[in-house]
Design a protein around this motif. Structure first.
Motif, short mmCIF file in Angstrom:
data_model
loop_
_atom_site.label_atom_id
_atom_site.label_comp_id
_atom_site.label_asym_id
_atom_site.label_seq_id
_atom_site.Cartn_x
_atom_site.Cartn_y
_atom_site.Cartn_z
N UNK A 113 73.64 -4.55 61.42
CA UNK A 113 73.75 -3.41 60.51
C UNK A 113 75.19 -3.23 60.03
N UNK A 114 76.15 -3.37 60.93
CA UNK A 114 77.55 -3.22 60.51
C UNK A 114 77.97 -4.34 59.57
N UNK A 115 77.47 -5.55 59.80
CA UNK A 115 77.78 -6.68 58.93
C UNK A 115 77.22 -6.45 57.53
N UNK A 116 75.98 -5.95 57.47
CA UNK A 116 75.38 -5.65 56.17
C UNK A 116 76.16 -4.60 55.41
N UNK A 117 76.56 -3.52 56.11
CA UNK A 117 77.33 -2.47 55.46
C UNK A 117 78.69 -2.99 55.02
N UNK A 118 79.33 -3.78 55.85
CA UNK A 118 80.64 -4.31 55.50
C UNK A 118 80.59 -5.24 54.31
N UNK A 119 79.59 -6.10 54.27
CA UNK A 119 79.46 -7.01 53.14
C UNK A 119 79.23 -6.25 51.84
N UNK A 120 78.38 -5.20 51.89
CA UNK A 120 78.13 -4.40 50.69
C UNK A 120 79.40 -3.70 50.23
N UNK A 121 80.17 -3.17 51.17
CA UNK A 121 81.42 -2.50 50.79
C UNK A 121 82.42 -3.47 50.17
N UNK A 122 82.49 -4.68 50.71
CA UNK A 122 83.38 -5.67 50.11
C UNK A 122 82.94 -5.99 48.68
N UNK A 123 81.63 -6.10 48.47
CA UNK A 123 81.13 -6.37 47.12
C UNK A 123 81.46 -5.26 46.15
N UNK A 124 81.44 -4.00 46.64
CA UNK A 124 81.71 -2.86 45.78
C UNK A 124 83.21 -2.67 45.54
N UNK A 125 84.02 -2.94 46.55
CA UNK A 125 85.44 -2.56 46.48
C UNK A 125 86.37 -3.69 46.08
N UNK A 141 87.58 -6.73 43.71
CA UNK A 141 87.43 -7.09 42.30
C UNK A 141 87.13 -8.58 42.17
N UNK A 142 86.03 -8.98 42.81
CA UNK A 142 85.63 -10.40 42.84
C UNK A 142 84.12 -10.47 42.69
N UNK A 143 83.64 -11.56 42.08
CA UNK A 143 82.19 -11.67 41.99
C UNK A 143 81.62 -12.13 43.33
N UNK A 144 80.31 -12.01 43.46
CA UNK A 144 79.68 -12.27 44.75
C UNK A 144 79.84 -13.72 45.19
N UNK A 145 79.78 -14.64 44.23
CA UNK A 145 79.93 -16.05 44.58
C UNK A 145 81.31 -16.33 45.17
N UNK A 146 82.34 -15.69 44.60
CA UNK A 146 83.69 -15.89 45.13
C UNK A 146 83.84 -15.27 46.51
N UNK A 147 83.25 -14.12 46.70
CA UNK A 147 83.28 -13.50 48.04
C UNK A 147 82.62 -14.42 49.06
N UNK A 148 81.48 -15.02 48.67
CA UNK A 148 80.81 -15.95 49.59
C UNK A 148 81.70 -17.15 49.88
N UNK A 149 82.32 -17.71 48.84
CA UNK A 149 83.17 -18.88 49.05
C UNK A 149 84.32 -18.57 50.00
N UNK A 150 84.85 -17.35 49.93
CA UNK A 150 85.99 -17.00 50.77
C UNK A 150 85.62 -16.88 52.24
N UNK A 151 84.35 -16.66 52.52
CA UNK A 151 83.89 -16.61 53.91
C UNK A 151 83.50 -18.00 54.41
N UNK A 152 83.26 -18.92 53.47
CA UNK A 152 82.68 -20.23 53.80
C UNK A 152 83.76 -21.30 53.88
#
Length: 273
Positions: free
Chosen positions: A207-219, A221-232
């Motif tokens: 649950x905390x991971x889901x909330x954190x990922x959503x907050x990163x997506x909202x806050x 200034x990067x698209x979702x694909x770039x956010x994914x790449x930065x974790x991968x």
């Protein structure tokens, strides 16, 4: 902006959440009415805000600037027929949050000249974190659009769509979307438990991971694909998991599931119209 008198037909969870958000945002409680046949629903609403309550739909809508239909789709036709005589004239804005009921259907029940906004909210609105798609017919004035936006923004973000059929896609995305995330989180918890974590730990971390990922997506200034790449990281654990998702056709599975939801929304409109 003129503060409208708002009448809610139905005092269930969604109506109560919107009313709570409106009052918290400064809308006078005495300019909000709610009608519901169940005394328990009205009592729960009264504990949220001291609005005017009754069990008579016509009493609630008489003299209102905005009428919000927060009832189940199956009873919408009967409710519309009931309130038609109580509307002062055809300039009263009607907002429907019922899935699958088209504007054409509502106009046939209330009146062809009625300004109508269809809204597709979602259950996180209960926490003030909703995401709603809105569509207005040509009878809706600029001020009425502002009223609709103000009302639904009290429980989250809104987006206007240019065509009514776009609400089917909104239904498939944000309307049904919370269930998709719950399903994914269920699967993550089950997998973590099978790998040795306790159910409590697996649930809390998921649950905390889901909330954190959503907050990163909202806050961020990067698209979702770039956010994914930065974790991968190349050759790392996340890459191994993502490759498995891609190889198993996750994107097509999501696309097919959302198309099924949109198709069902369209079918419901035909069944209930």
């Amino acid at each position: 902006m003129t503060t409208p008198v708002i009448a809610f037909i139905g005092a269930g969870n969604m109506a109560t959440s919107i009313i709570g958000g409106l009052v918290a945002a400064g809308h006078p409680a005495q300019q909000i009415r709610a009608a519901d046949p169940f005394a328990e629903s009205l009592q729960r609403l009264s504990e949220v805000a001291p609005v005017v309550t009754c069990n008579n739909n016509i009493e609630a809508v008489t003299g209102a600037d905005v009428v919000i239909l927060a009832v189940k789709p199956q009873v919408m036709a009967a409710v519309c027929a009931d309130i038609r005589t109580g509307l002062a004239d055809t300039s009263t804005l009607v907002i429907s949050i019922a899935a699958g009921i088209t504007i054409d259907s509502m106009q046939s029940w209330i009146g062809e000249d009625t300004p109508i906004v269809r809204c597709m909210p979602n259950t996180p609105a209960l926490l003030g974190c909703g995401a709603s798609g809105l569509y207005a017919n040509s009878n809706v004035t600029a001020q009425q659009r502002d009223w609709a936006a103000q009302i639904l923004s009290a429980v989250g973000i809104i987006d206007w769509v240019p065509a009514e059929h776009d609400l089917d896609a909104v239904t498939a995305l944000s309307g049904s979307g919370p269930a998709y995330f719950f399903l994914l989180m269920e699967a993550m918890v089950d997998a973590a438990v099978s790998q040795g974590l306790s159910l409590e730990t697996a649930t809390r971390l998921t649950l905390q991971t889901g909330m954190g990922a959503a907050r990163m997506g909202l806050e961020k200034d990067l698209d979702l694909a770039e956010l994914r790449r930065r974790v991968t990281s190349p050759g790392g654990t996340t890459e191994a998991a993502v490759k498995e998702f891609e190889a198993s056709g996750l994107r097509k599975l999501v696309s097919d599931a959302m198309q099924a939801a949109a198709d069902r929304a369209d079918a419901m409109a035909k069944e209930m119209g």
